[in-house]
Scaffold this motif. Structure first.
Motif, PDB file in Angstrom:
ATOM      1  N   LEU A  47       0.827  -1.214   0.000  1.00  0.00           N
ATOM      2  CA  LEU A  47       0.000   0.000   0.000  1.00  0.00           C
ATOM      3  C   LEU A  47       0.857   1.258   0.000  1.00  0.00           C
ATOM      4  CD1 LEU A  47      -2.815  -1.021   2.515  1.00  0.00           C
ATOM      5  CD2 LEU A  47      -3.017  -0.752   0.041  1.00  0.00           C
ATOM      6  N   GLY A  48       1.989   1.209   0.692  1.00  0.00           N
ATOM      7  CA  GLY A  48       2.914   2.336   0.669  1.00  0.00           C
ATOM      8  C   GLY A  48       2.608   3.441   1.644  1.00  0.00           C
ATOM      9  N   GLY A  49       1.348   3.752   1.879  1.00  0.00           N
ATOM     10  CA  GLY A  49       0.976   4.821   2.806  1.00  0.00           C
ATOM     11  C   GLY A  49      -0.481   4.734   3.177  1.00  0.00           C
ATOM     12  N   GLY A 104      -6.830   3.436  -4.054  1.00  0.00           N
ATOM     13  CA  GLY A 104      -7.200   3.781  -5.414  1.00  0.00           C
ATOM     14  C   GLY A 104      -6.739   2.714  -6.379  1.00  0.00           C
ATOM     15  N   PRO A 105      -6.927   2.940  -7.677  1.00  0.00           N
ATOM     16  CA  PRO A 105      -6.540   1.927  -8.678  1.00  0.00           C
ATOM     17  C   PRO A 105      -5.082   1.499  -8.594  1.00  0.00           C
ATOM     18  CG  PRO A 105      -7.894   3.635  -9.669  1.00  0.00           C
ATOM     19  CD  PRO A 105      -7.607   4.105  -8.284  1.00  0.00           C
ATOM     20  N   ALA A 106      -4.162   2.457  -8.351  1.00  0.00           N
ATOM     21  CA  ALA A 106      -2.735   2.100  -8.324  1.00  0.00           C
ATOM     22  C   ALA A 106      -2.430   1.118  -7.198  1.00  0.00           C
ATOM     23  CB  ALA A 106      -1.888   3.363  -8.171  1.00  0.00           C
ATOM     24  N   LYS A 107      -2.963   1.387  -5.995  1.00  0.00           N
ATOM     25  CA  LYS A 107      -2.705   0.495  -4.861  1.00  0.00           C
ATOM     26  C   LYS A 107      -3.402  -0.845  -5.046  1.00  0.00           C
ATOM     27  CE  LYS A 107      -1.870   4.098  -1.389  1.00  0.00           C
ATOM     28  NZ  LYS A 107      -2.307   4.704  -0.115  1.00  0.00           N
ATOM     29  N   ALA A 108      -4.628  -0.818  -5.576  1.00  0.00           N
ATOM     30  CA  ALA A 108      -5.368  -2.064  -5.791  1.00  0.00           C
ATOM     31  C   ALA A 108      -4.660  -2.943  -6.818  1.00  0.00           C
ATOM     32  CB  ALA A 108      -6.795  -1.753  -6.250  1.00  0.00           C
ATOM     33  N   ILE A 109      -4.139  -2.334  -7.872  1.00  0.00           N
ATOM     34  CA  ILE A 109      -3.422  -3.090  -8.903  1.00  0.00           C
ATOM     35  C   ILE A 109      -2.125  -3.665  -8.338  1.00  0.00           C
ATOM     36  CG2 ILE A 109      -2.133  -2.843 -11.065  1.00  0.00           C
ATOM     37  CD1 ILE A 109      -4.320  -0.835 -11.941  1.00  0.00           C
TER      38      ILE A 109
END
Length: 238
Positions: free
Chosen positions: A45-47, A88-93
């Motif tokens: 997730l990063g954050g 969002g899409p970036a984290k889900a992907i």
């Protein structure tokens, strides 16, 4: 609590944790395998978001999936975005890609092509391709004369309840790979192990077509999420 006391929810921030409890630092010190599932998700997730650390967000996602990575792998990218605030899409992907890589890694056991001696062998070889898909897919396992797996091919993708299968595509793949026999495979995302009348009809149709081309259909597996399969061969239906 006294009437004048004010309760403020406490949110653990990564900055407040000791180095040993920070996922990245912990991985560097003790190796990636020292991390829990939620800590691994936190790295992906990063954050987090305002008022919720990445650790809490990852725990929320993990708990919502019943603490099951298999269930998490079944969740679509769209569903993950709409279900969890802060994803969002970036984290889900990123999460979906990591889970897909993990599933594919299980298939790489050795350079020796696996030999299929029974339905269990076929199930263990193909399950990671179809087991936790949210929609139905139809695959074919292509086997050599000694029943070693030459290739695994996805023939069609459909909805949650069905997919259309073109027999010509099935045997086109078999001929291209010079397969001596094939195993039919599809999944039931609903978890229902029972073959449908359509499944029965397709099995008969492909079995008959294979006989004409000297390509034997030796089994048809129906695979459900989180473990479990139905074998036409084991049930004396081929």
């Amino acid at each position: 609590m006294e009437p004048n006391d004010h309760y403020t929810p406490h949110h653990t921030r990564i900055a407040d944790l000791s180095d040993d409890d920070k996922p990245r630092e912990k991985a560097l010190r003790h190796g990636i395998r020292s991390l829990s599932d939620t800590e691994l998700i936190a790295i992906l997730l990063g954050g987090g978001i305002q008022g919720k650390s990445v650790i809490e967000l990852s725990r929320e996602v993990y708990d919502a999936c019943g603490k099951s990575l298999s269930d998490m792998a079944q969740m679509s990218i769209r569903s993950m975005c709409t279900r969890f605030q802060g994803i969002g899409p970036a984290k889900a992907i990123t999460i979906a890609a990591a889970l897909e890589l993990g599933g594919r890694r299980k298939d790489i056991k050795s350079d020796v092509k696996p030999q299929i001696k029974c339905a269990v062998d076929a199930y263990e070889d193909i399950r990671n391709h179809v087991e936790n898909l949210p929609t139905e897919e139809f695959w074919v396992m292509l086997l050599s004369r000694s029943n070693r797996v030459i290739a695994r091919e996805c023939i069609s993708r459909g909805g949650t309840a069905a997919t259309v299968v073109e027999p010509k595509l099935v045997f086109k793949r078999a001929i291209e790979h010079l397969a001596s026999s094939i195993i039919l495979v599809h999944n039931h995302p609903s978890g229902n192990l029972n073959p449908s009348p359509q499944d029965d009809a397709l099995t008969r149709k492909l079995k008959d077509a294979g006989s004409l081309m000297d390509i034997n259909v030796i089994d048809h597996l129906i695979i459900i999420p989180n473990g479990g399969y139905y074998s036409y061969a084991d049930n004396g239906r081929l």
